[in-house]
Structures are given as structure tokens and as C-alpha cells.
Design a protein around this motif. Structure first.
Motif, PDB file in Angstrom:
ATOM      1  N   MET A 175      -3.064  14.069   9.047  1.00 30.07           N
ATOM      2  CA  MET A 175      -3.327  14.596  10.400  1.00 30.07           C
ATOM      3  C   MET A 175      -2.060  14.698  11.243  1.00 30.07           C
ATOM      4  SD  MET A 175      -6.768  12.398  11.147  1.00 30.07           S
ATOM      5  CE  MET A 175      -7.103  12.957  12.794  1.00 30.07           C
ATOM      6  N   TYR A 176      -0.963  14.228  10.725  1.00 32.56           N
ATOM      7  CA  TYR A 176       0.276  14.209  11.515  1.00 32.56           C
ATOM      8  C   TYR A 176       0.634  15.650  11.909  1.00 32.56           C
ATOM      9  CZ  TYR A 176       4.571  12.013  13.140  1.00 32.56           C
ATOM     10  OH  TYR A 176       5.578  11.522  13.926  1.00 32.56           O
ATOM     11  N   PRO A 177       0.999  15.884  13.185  1.00 30.46           N
ATOM     12  CA  PRO A 177       1.201  17.266  13.644  1.00 30.46           C
ATOM     13  C   PRO A 177       2.244  18.021  12.812  1.00 30.46           C
ATOM     14  CG  PRO A 177       1.241  15.734  15.489  1.00 30.46           C
ATOM     15  CD  PRO A 177       1.211  14.903  14.254  1.00 30.46           C
ATOM     16  N   GLU A 178       1.840  19.239  12.462  1.00 32.78           N
ATOM     17  CA  GLU A 178       2.691  20.077  11.613  1.00 32.78           C
ATOM     18  C   GLU A 178       4.024  20.402  12.296  1.00 32.78           C
ATOM     19  OE1 GLU A 178       0.679  23.638  10.430  1.00 32.78           O
ATOM     20  OE2 GLU A 178       2.465  24.484   9.476  1.00 32.78           O
TER      21      GLU A 178
ATOM     22  N   PHE B 211      -3.693   4.063  14.555  1.00 29.70           N
ATOM     23  CA  PHE B 211      -3.241   5.353  14.029  1.00 29.70           C
ATOM     24  C   PHE B 211      -3.698   6.493  14.945  1.00 29.70           C
ATOM     25  CE2 PHE B 211      -3.043   3.205   9.745  1.00 29.70           C
ATOM     26  CZ  PHE B 211      -1.691   3.427   9.528  1.00 29.70           C
TER      27      PHE B 211
ATOM     28  N   LEU C  22       3.529   0.794  13.205  1.00 30.78           N
ATOM     29  CA  LEU C  22       2.186   1.217  12.811  1.00 30.78           C
ATOM     30  C   LEU C  22       1.945   0.962  11.317  1.00 30.78           C
ATOM     31  CD1 LEU C  22      -0.023   2.688  14.404  1.00 30.78           C
ATOM     32  CD2 LEU C  22       1.004   4.839  13.720  1.00 30.78           C
ATOM     33  N   PHE C  23       2.965   1.234  10.530  1.00 27.43           N
ATOM     34  CA  PHE C  23       2.842   1.053   9.084  1.00 27.43           C
ATOM     35  C   PHE C  23       3.212  -0.368   8.639  1.00 27.43           C
ATOM     36  CE2 PHE C  23       3.876   5.672   9.346  1.00 27.43           C
ATOM     37  CZ  PHE C  23       2.749   6.163   8.739  1.00 27.43           C
TER      38      PHE C  23
ATOM     39  N   LEU D 173       6.311  17.552  11.576  1.00 21.77           N
ATOM     40  CA  LEU D 173       6.626  17.240  10.178  1.00 21.77           C
ATOM     41  C   LEU D 173       5.825  18.156   9.260  1.00 21.77           C
ATOM     42  CD1 LEU D 173       7.730  15.544   7.867  1.00 21.77           C
ATOM     43  CD2 LEU D 173       6.152  13.735   8.448  1.00 21.77           C
TER      44      LEU D 173
ATOM     45  N   ARG E 120       2.055  -5.609   9.620  1.00 18.97           N
ATOM     46  CA  ARG E 120       0.731  -5.848   9.056  1.00 18.97           C
ATOM     47  C   ARG E 120       0.599  -7.282   8.559  1.00 18.97           C
ATOM     48  NH1 ARG E 120      -2.866  -1.954  10.536  1.00 18.97           N
ATOM     49  NH2 ARG E 120      -1.662  -0.066  10.895  1.00 18.97           N
TER      50      ARG E 120
ATOM     51  N   GLN F  32      -4.820   9.247   5.720  1.00 15.46           N
ATOM     52  CA  GLN F  32      -5.468  10.155   6.663  1.00 15.46           C
ATOM     53  C   GLN F  32      -4.524  10.467   7.836  1.00 15.46           C
ATOM     54  OE1 GLN F  32      -9.171   8.597   8.122  1.00 15.46           O
ATOM     55  NE2 GLN F  32      -9.754  10.552   9.052  1.00 15.46           N
ATOM     56  N   PHE F  33      -3.843   9.434   8.283  1.00 21.12           N
ATOM     57  CA  PHE F  33      -2.888   9.601   9.396  1.00 21.12           C
ATOM     58  C   PHE F  33      -1.809  10.614   9.011  1.00 21.12           C
ATOM     59  CE2 PHE F  33       1.220   8.273  11.240  1.00 21.12           C
ATOM     60  CZ  PHE F  33       0.942   8.405  12.593  1.00 21.12           C
TER      61      PHE F  33
ATOM     62  N   LEU G 184      -6.552   0.089   4.881  1.00 24.82           N
ATOM     63  CA  LEU G 184      -5.275   0.440   5.504  1.00 24.82           C
ATOM     64  C   LEU G 184      -4.627   1.611   4.761  1.00 24.82           C
ATOM     65  CD1 LEU G 184      -2.887  -0.076   7.384  1.00 24.82           C
ATOM     66  CD2 LEU G 184      -2.161  -1.936   5.889  1.00 24.82           C
TER      67      LEU G 184
ATOM     68  N   ASN H  84       9.990  19.376  15.103  1.00 23.46           N
ATOM     69  CA  ASN H  84      10.778  19.605  13.892  1.00 23.46           C
ATOM     70  C   ASN H  84      11.387  21.013  13.926  1.00 23.46           C
ATOM     71  OD1 ASN H  84      11.686  19.467  11.271  1.00 23.46           O
ATOM     72  ND2 ASN H  84       9.715  20.038  10.383  1.00 23.46           N
TER      73      ASN H  84
ATOM     74  N   TYR I 246      -1.779   6.666  18.137  1.00 24.52           N
ATOM     75  CA  TYR I 246      -0.429   7.224  17.951  1.00 24.52           C
ATOM     76  C   TYR I 246      -0.499   8.750  17.923  1.00 24.52           C
ATOM     77  CZ  TYR I 246       4.363   7.776  16.491  1.00 24.52           C
ATOM     78  OH  TYR I 246       5.689   8.135  16.459  1.00 24.52           O
ATOM     79  N   LEU I 247      -1.504   9.284  17.214  1.00 24.50           N
ATOM     80  CA  LEU I 247      -1.629  10.749  17.110  1.00 24.50           C
ATOM     81  C   LEU I 247      -1.871  11.386  18.474  1.00 24.50           C
ATOM     82  CD1 LEU I 247      -3.713  11.199  13.836  1.00 24.50           C
ATOM     83  CD2 LEU I 247      -1.309  11.743  14.189  1.00 24.50           C
TER      84      LEU I 247
ATOM     85  N   ALA J 294      -6.414   4.735   5.625  1.00 29.52           N
ATOM     86  CA  ALA J 294      -6.109   5.152   7.005  1.00 29.52           C
ATOM     87  C   ALA J 294      -4.711   5.759   7.094  1.00 29.52           C
ATOM     88  CB  ALA J 294      -6.225   3.947   7.943  1.00 29.52           C
ATOM     89  N   ALA J 295      -3.777   5.159   6.388  1.00 31.74           N
ATOM     90  CA  ALA J 295      -2.405   5.675   6.422  1.00 31.74           C
ATOM     91  C   ALA J 295      -2.351   7.074   5.817  1.00 31.74           C
ATOM     92  CB  ALA J 295      -1.479   4.736   5.644  1.00 31.74           C
TER      93      ALA J 295
ATOM     94  N   LEU K  95       6.220   3.975  15.614  1.00 29.96           N
ATOM     95  CA  LEU K  95       5.766   4.576  14.359  1.00 29.96           C
ATOM     96  C   LEU K  95       6.020   3.628  13.181  1.00 29.96           C
ATOM     97  CD1 LEU K  95       4.569   6.988  12.862  1.00 29.96           C
ATOM     98  CD2 LEU K  95       6.845   8.005  12.760  1.00 29.96           C
TER      99      LEU K  95
ATOM    100  N   LEU L  71     -10.612   6.749  11.354  1.00 27.82           N
ATOM    101  CA  LEU L  71      -9.199   6.392  11.427  1.00 27.82           C
ATOM    102  C   LEU L  71      -9.003   5.149  12.297  1.00 27.82           C
ATOM    103  CD1 LEU L  71      -6.515   7.516  10.407  1.00 27.82           C
ATOM    104  CD2 LEU L  71      -6.316   8.797  12.519  1.00 27.82           C
ATOM    105  N   GLU L  72      -8.214   4.231  11.794  1.00 26.14           N
ATOM    106  CA  GLU L  72      -7.918   2.995  12.527  1.00 26.14           C
ATOM    107  C   GLU L  72      -7.393   3.340  13.924  1.00 26.14           C
ATOM    108  OE1 GLU L  72      -4.429  -0.095  12.031  1.00 26.14           O
ATOM    109  OE2 GLU L  72      -5.675  -0.040  10.249  1.00 26.14           O
TER     110      GLU L  72
ATOM    111  N   TYR M 149       0.869  -1.184   0.000  1.00 20.45           N
ATOM    112  CA  TYR M 149       0.000   0.000   0.000  1.00 20.45           C
ATOM    113  C   TYR M 149       0.895   1.219   0.000  1.00 20.45           C
ATOM    114  CZ  TYR M 149       0.692   0.743   5.067  1.00 20.45           C
ATOM    115  OH  TYR M 149       1.214   0.971   6.294  1.00 20.45           O
TER     116      TYR M 149
END
Lengths: 326, 244
Positions: free
Chosen positions: A226-229, B6, A201-202, A232, A205, A222-223, A216, B19, B9-10, A219-220, A198, B2-3, A5
Motif C-alpha cells: 500500500m506504500y504510495p507509488e 502501519f 515501524l519495522f 516508492l 518490535r 500489506q504496508f 507482523l 520519488n 504511517y500511511l 502486516a508489513a 519509518l 492493517l496494524e 520476519y
């Protein structure tokens, strides 16, 4: 059976500034292998999104056509090398058409047969593998100079790297933003060099149904969106390949615990300042005192090394004087 | 939806590795005898620079400062220090002008700082060299080699060089070093240092807080704009290039 994926999303900075996502990725199943590739267009070059896209397409197509089961490692290496050469050639042709050379990109490819991973690397994207013994390992090296500047695809075969890893259960290819969250620089000097929660998580599987893989993938994506700016803000791209017939061993519980980031950051900063003022009469500038511009007695600093050197010199002089006296 | 893995983790990543990129700033000041009358103004301006950067706690936590002087030789007056912990400086003037020694030491320290960031798992922005000069080189070796080295690093986007040129500075030398870019000439007395370092305080804060790989916006300031009453003018050094 090998599954894959992928997800690629623009970074918050790119979105805010209407800059296209400069990352590209692909995964392709052939008769004998699963091929995964990621590319990260160089941020300072305005057409690097096109460069990364061409690099991915051409390199995957070439390998899909030429890689066959039973090839020796040398033959696989040559084929992957040629895929990178043709990819770069195609990028240059596009640049010629546009009369503008601003298409530089990284390119990172993994070729997986369900157990052995072959990789080819140009730049600072990277690959992490989950081995059958349960350990995660960074298989590539970020190709950068001593001050962290990347050597992209255009640096050519002298810089490109080929390698092979065996007993692989799962593979994740990433562009540098995600890679530096998975293999964070703060973990560089630690025993466990991977942010295992982390990566897991990916990568950990076992799904087999096509529908599960699609879920999956969504979801990945979307994750990553949504990952905090603040952790990253670059473009984020991953390609994950795994063999559902390979079930890796489980390591001790502590292996899967999240790193203590605050302690790691503190430790890192402590090492950065090795000199202390000779005069203890420190005036903290953080306090924004009104008297800051008042002339203070002169204070000079010397690094510890310089101080030691001076002390040694002094001692040598003393010793010499003592010898002469005698 | 969202799973769970995931989303869990957030939730837990809030204390993750932020960063952030550190910004090394090196002030290279000419402290030869000709700077004598200007030293009080220079000291006050550098101290103002430190204080002003520290007004922004976040920016200050990311800026590392080093101060190097050159006269007969070059000397580290303040080794790499987080600007939050910087002490008040008082430089003194005396001696000849060994610009080569100053540039060599500054380049070495900035390069080493970049390496130190990598060794300690930190990310760093390209180093800023702010050079203050008021005269021609009067001692030391030929500067051509170090100028070429610095030019290569600037062209490779590994460092930035900015020159504050006080009356009497060596135009040909500065032109070689900078190709005429980022040079400001002082048209007034040494009280003008305050204006320049005020600008640098604002711009280093902006650079330190900018996202990795992005170009920070130029802060609004009178610096370099004679129409707004600035004592600093953008130097035109093109005519001075490649002269014997």
C-alpha cells in the motif's frame, strides 16, 4: 531469542508492465546466528530476478553451513566473502546454461548473534541497526559511483565490504527502494540521517509469540503493497531480525518525529542553483507569453565563481597599473 | 486488518519525500560565423523549446537547462537553471569553430551536475546533451580525447548525446562522437530548427516524467521522418567511420 520476519513485494512499475519482482530475500536461523540477506536484481537485466534468487539461496546456505560460534572476525569475514564468491559462481553457471549474461544483482547479508552484527555488502541495498542506546544507524554504504550508478555483485571482492557493529538490538536489511525511504538522500546532511518513524515501524518490535510474528509479517507485506507509488515505485523488500531480550533505551521525543520533507526539499533545491542572471530584467518563461520568440537584448550569465574570478582579475590589473604608475 | 501503527504511517506519509528524479539538459550550440544567417531561427527554436517544456508545470519543475556555445572558445550562456526560471536567449554568431572546447565544457558541466544532485540529496536522471553543429572544427585542440571520454560515459549509460547536424557539418567527427546513433541531418533551411526543438521539448517532458529506471515512450512527432514531411533525416554515418 532472535526473531525474524521478511516481506518482498513487486513495485508498481513492475506490476503494470508484467515484469517479475527482481528482489529476493531470506532469513535462516542456525545454532549460533540468525542470517538475513536481501538481493536486488539489476533492473536493466532481463534475468536478474533469477540472479538475485540464486545469490540469496547460495550465500545463505553457505553461511549456515560454515559459520560457527567462536570464529574470529577474520574467519567470519572470509566465510562471508566465500559465500558471495560461491553465490556469484552459481549465478554465472546459470547464465552459462541460459547462454545469456543478464543476471546481475546486488547482495547484502547480515549475520546476527543477538548482540553483534556482521555484514557483507555488494551493491546499493543496505542495513540499518537499532542500537541498545536507542539510536538508529545505517551500517552499510550504498556502493555506487559518483553519479549514483550501482556496483553490483559482479564487481567482485575489491568492491565488497565487510563490517561489524556491536550492541545491536534490531537489524533491518532492505533493497534500495525501501532503504532510500528509510535513509532518504535528503537526510544525508542532517543531524538525524534516518527516517526514524519509518525505521521504528519495522524494527522497534518486542513480539515473541510465533503467531504475533506471523501477523507482523503479513502486516508489513500489506504496508509495503500500500506504500504510495509516488514515494516508492521500485520493488520493496525487507528482512528484520531482533533479539527480544534486548530492550533498547528510549531517546528524547524529538528523535522520533517525522522529518519535515517539504523544508528539506526546499533546502536541497536552493543549493542547486548558484548562479543568478547579471541582468535583472528577467522574463519568466513560465508565463508562456506570446512574445517569447521576440528577440530580446542579449543577456549573458556567468556563474558567481566566474564573476568573482573576473572581479579579482580586474582588481589585480588595477593594482598592477597603480604600482606601475608609482 | 492493517496494524494501526502501519495504517497511521500511511495516513501521515502523504507529504513524504516524493520519488522524483531531476533531468539535466544541456544545449551545446555552434555559434561560429558560419551559423550567422541561421541564428534568428536557432534563437526562436530554443526559446520555443523552453516555452513548450514549461507548458507542463510538473515536467518543467524537474528539468534543469544549461546552454553552452562554442566558436573561438566555449562559453556558458545560461548556467544550470530550472527551466521554469530560464530567460529568453539570444545567441550571436562569430569566430571560428572550436568544437573540442564546446564538448569539454559540456561534458564537465553534465558530470558536475550529476555530482551536485547527489551532494544535495536529489536524484537525477542521466544528462542529455543536445549538440547543434554545422561545420568542421577550425580551431582548438584535437578532439579525440574528449570524444573518447564522452563515448565512455554514453556506453556507461551516464549521458545521452543527440546531434542536430546542419548542412556542412563534419560527418567523420559526428560519426566518431555518436557511432552514427541519434544524429539528425537537416535537409532544408534553418527554419527546420523549430521542428527539432519541438520534438526535444516533447521528448524531454516524457523523459522527465517517466518512472525511475524505465524507458519512456517515444513521442509521436514528424521529426526524423521524411515521409511525414520532416526536414530532418536520420543520418547514416557508418560509411564514414574509421576513415583516415
Amino acid at each position: 531469542m532472535i526473531f525474524q520476519y521478511k516481506a518482498s513485494v513487486a513495485g508498481p512499475y513492475h506490476i503494470k508492465n508484467n515484469i517479475p519482482c527482481q528482489d529476493s530475500c531470506a532469513a535462516k536461523q542456525t545454532e549460533d546466528f540468525m542470517i538475513g540477506v536481501v538481493a536486488d536484481g539489476i533492473g536493466s537485466q532481463i534475468h536478474s530476478d533469477i540472479g538475485s534468487s540464486i545469490g540469496v539461496k547460495v550465500s545463505v546456505a553457505y553461511c549456515a553451513e560454515h559459520l560457527k560460534k567462536g570464529m574470529t572476525d577474520d574467519e567470519i569475514k572470509k566465510t562471508m566473502n566465500n559465500a558471495f564468491v560461491y553465490a556469484y559462481q552459481a549465478i554465472l553457471e546459470e547464465a552459462d546454461k541460459q547462454q545469456m549474461y543478464a543476471h546481475d544483482t546486488t547482495l547484502c547479508m547480515g549475520v546476527y548473534d543477538g548482540s553483534t552484527l556482521y555484514y557483507f555488502q555488494a551493491g546499493d541495498s543496505g542495513i540499518v541497526a537499532l542500537l541498545m542506546d536507542g539510536s538508529y544507524t545505517e551500517v552499510t554504504r550504498q556502493q555506487r559511483d559518483e553519479e549514483g550508478r550501482v556496483f553490483p555483485l559482479c564487481f567482485g571482492p575489491d568492491y565488497w565490504e565487510f563490517g561489524k557493529v556491536e550492541n545491536v538490538a534490531s537489524v533491518m536489511l532492505m533493497t534500495d527502494g525501501v532503504l532510500e525511504n528509510v535513509c532518504h538522500p535528503l537526510l544525508k546532511n542532517e543531524e538525524i540521517k534516518i527516517n526514524v518513524p519509518l525505521a521504528g515501524l519495522f524494527m522497534a518490535r518486542q513480539g515473541t509469540a510465533e503467531e504475533d510474528v506471523k501477523k507482523l509479517e503479513a502486516a508489513a507485506k500489506q504496508f509495503l503493497e500500500m506504500y504510495p507509488e509516488n514515494l516508492l515505485d521500485d520493488d520493496k523488500t525487507i528482512v528484520v531480525l531482533w533479539n527480544n531480550e534486548c530492550v533498547p533505551a528510549v531517546k528524547e521525543e524529538s528523535y522520533y518525529e517525522p522529518p519535515d520533507w517539504l523544508a528539506l526539499q526546499k533546502k536541497s533545491l536552493e543549493g542547486l542553483y548558484d548562479a543568478e542572471p547579471e541582468n535583472n530584467d528577467v522574463i519568466e518563461t513560465n508565463g508562456i507569453s506570446e512574445n517569447k520568440d521576440v528577440v530580446q537584448p542579449e543577456k549573458k550569465f556567468r556563474s558567481k565563481r566566474k564573476r568573482k574570478k573576473k572581479e579579482k582579475k580586474k582588481n589585480r590589473k588595477k593594482k598592477k597599473a597603480h604600482t606601475l604608475k608609482r | 486488518m492493517l496494524e494501526k501503527a502501519f495504517s497511521d504511517y500511511l495516513v501521515n506519509v502523504v507529504n513524504g519525500p516524493v520519488n522524483e528524479q531531476r533531468l539535466p539538459v544541456l544545449i551545446l550550440a555552434d555559434t561560429s560565423i558560419s551559423m550567422g544567417d541561421a541564428m534568428d531561427d536557432l534563437n526562436a527554436s530554443i526559446n520555443h523549446f523552453i516555452r513548450k517544456v514549461c507548458e507542463d508545470e510538473k515536467a518543467a519543475s524537474l528539468i534543469d537547462l544549461c546552454i553552452v556555445t562554442f566558436d573561438d572558445d566555449a562559453e556558458v550562456v545560461m548556467p544550470w537553471t530550472n527551466i521554469n526560471k530560464a530567460e529568453v536567449v539570444r545567441l550571436r554568431a562569430g569566430g571560428c569553430t572550436n568544437t573540442t572546447a564546446g564538448l569539454e565544457l559540456a561534458e564537465k558541466l553534465l558530470t558536475e551536475r550529476g555530482h551536485a544532485y547527489i551532494d544535495h540529496g536529489c536524484m537525477g536522471k542521466k544528462g542529455m546533451l543536445i549538440m547543434l553543429t554545422d561545420g568542421a572544427q577550425t580551431s582548438g585542440k584535437n578532439p579525440d580525447e574528449i570524444i573518447a571520454k564522452i563515448r565512455r560515459r554514453v556506453d556507461d549509460k551516464k549521458m545521452l548525446v543527440s546531434v542536430l547536424a546542419a548542412p556542412g557539418y563534419d560527418k567523420a567527427f559526428v560519426a566518431k562522437l555518436t557511432k552514427g546513433k541519434a544524429v539528425a541531418e537537416l535537409h532544408g533551411d534553418s527554419s527546420g530548427f523549430a521542428e527539432a526543438f519541438d520534438f526535444y521539448a516533447i521528448s524531454t517532458k516524457a523523459v522527465s516524467l517517466s518512472a525511475p529506471g524505465t524507458t519512456p515512450e517515444t513521442p509521436e512527432h514528424t521529426f526524423g521522418d521524411p515521409e511525414k514531411g520532416s526536414q530532418w533525416h536520420k543520418a547514416d554515418l557508418k560509411d564514414w567511420l574509421d576513415q583516415d
